[in-house]
Motif scaffolding. Structure first.
Motif, PDB file in Angstrom:
ATOM      1  N   VAL A   1       8.518  -9.681   3.050  1.00 10.72           N
ATOM      2  CA  VAL A   1       7.956 -11.017   2.812  1.00 10.72           C
ATOM      3  C   VAL A   1       8.211 -11.449   1.368  1.00 10.72           C
ATOM      4  CG1 VAL A   1       5.802 -12.340   2.675  1.00 10.72           C
ATOM      5  CG2 VAL A   1       6.232 -10.865   4.643  1.00 10.72           C
ATOM      6  N   ALA A   2       8.001 -10.547   0.425  1.00 11.69           N
ATOM      7  CA  ALA A   2       8.212 -10.881  -0.995  1.00 11.69           C
ATOM      8  C   ALA A   2       9.661 -11.257  -1.271  1.00 11.69           C
ATOM      9  CB  ALA A   2       7.797  -9.711  -1.878  1.00 11.69           C
TER      10      ALA A   2
ATOM     11  N   ALA B   1     -10.039  -0.592  -2.472  1.00  8.99           N
ATOM     12  CA  ALA B   1     -10.681  -1.017  -1.232  1.00  8.99           C
ATOM     13  C   ALA B   1      -9.860  -0.568  -0.024  1.00  8.99           C
ATOM     14  CB  ALA B   1     -10.858  -2.531  -1.219  1.00  8.99           C
ATOM     15  N   ALA B   2      -8.548  -0.694  -0.119  1.00  6.73           N
ATOM     16  CA  ALA B   2      -7.671  -0.283   0.978  1.00  6.73           C
ATOM     17  C   ALA B   2      -7.760   1.219   1.210  1.00  6.73           C
ATOM     18  CB  ALA B   2      -6.237  -0.694   0.681  1.00  6.73           C
ATOM     19  N   THR B   3      -7.825   1.994   0.137  1.00  7.64           N
ATOM     20  CA  THR B   3      -7.933   3.449   0.265  1.00  7.64           C
ATOM     21  C   THR B   3      -9.237   3.838   0.943  1.00  7.64           C
ATOM     22  OG1 THR B   3      -6.521   3.837  -1.650  1.00  7.64           O
ATOM     23  CG2 THR B   3      -7.993   5.631  -1.009  1.00  7.64           C
TER      24      THR B   3
ATOM     25  N   GLY C   1       3.183  -1.236   6.406  1.00  7.66           N
ATOM     26  CA  GLY C   1       2.619  -2.344   5.628  1.00  7.66           C
ATOM     27  C   GLY C   1       3.402  -2.601   4.350  1.00  7.66           C
ATOM     28  N   THR C   2       3.831  -1.540   3.687  1.00  5.85           N
ATOM     29  CA  THR C   2       4.636  -1.679   2.473  1.00  5.85           C
ATOM     30  C   THR C   2       5.977  -2.330   2.790  1.00  5.85           C
ATOM     31  OG1 THR C   2       3.569   0.222   1.448  1.00  5.85           O
ATOM     32  CG2 THR C   2       5.727  -0.395   0.576  1.00  5.85           C
TER      33      THR C   2
ATOM     34  N   ASN D   1      -2.402   6.934   9.565  1.00  9.02           N
ATOM     35  CA  ASN D   1      -2.642   6.101   8.392  1.00  9.02           C
ATOM     36  C   ASN D   1      -1.420   6.032   7.488  1.00  9.02           C
ATOM     37  OD1 ASN D   1      -5.189   5.249   9.062  1.00  9.02           O
ATOM     38  ND2 ASN D   1      -6.229   6.824   7.901  1.00  9.02           N
ATOM     39  N   ARG D   2      -0.736   7.148   7.319  1.00  7.11           N
ATOM     40  CA  ARG D   2       0.465   7.152   6.473  1.00  7.11           C
ATOM     41  C   ARG D   2       1.553   6.261   7.080  1.00  7.11           C
ATOM     42  NH1 ARG D   2      -1.103  10.843   2.924  1.00  7.11           N
ATOM     43  NH2 ARG D   2      -1.899  12.829   3.624  1.00  7.11           N
TER      44      ARG D   2
END
Length: 53
Positions: A49-50, A16-18, A42-43, A35-36
């Motif tokens: 956060v993780a 979905a993200a792609t 985002g990564t 986008n890259r």
């Protein structure tokens, strides 16, 4: 996901993200470079956060 009477099915979140990523290029809103950079940011945010939960 359903929007305006059209239902889209994805094997996973990444699919979905792609599609969303590509739609912004096709519509002329962003370039592949934009986008890259957004994907990389985002990564990094998700990793941060993780590690801090």
């Amino acid at each position: 996901m359903t929007s305006k009477g059209v239902t889209r099915t994805f094997a996973g979140f990444q699919d979905a993200a792609t599609e969303a990523w590509l739609s912004r290029i096709w519509s002329g809103q962003h370039t592949s470079l934009d986008n890259r950079a957004g994907q990389q940011l985002g990564t990094q945010v998700a990793d941060f956060v993780a590690r801090h939960l």
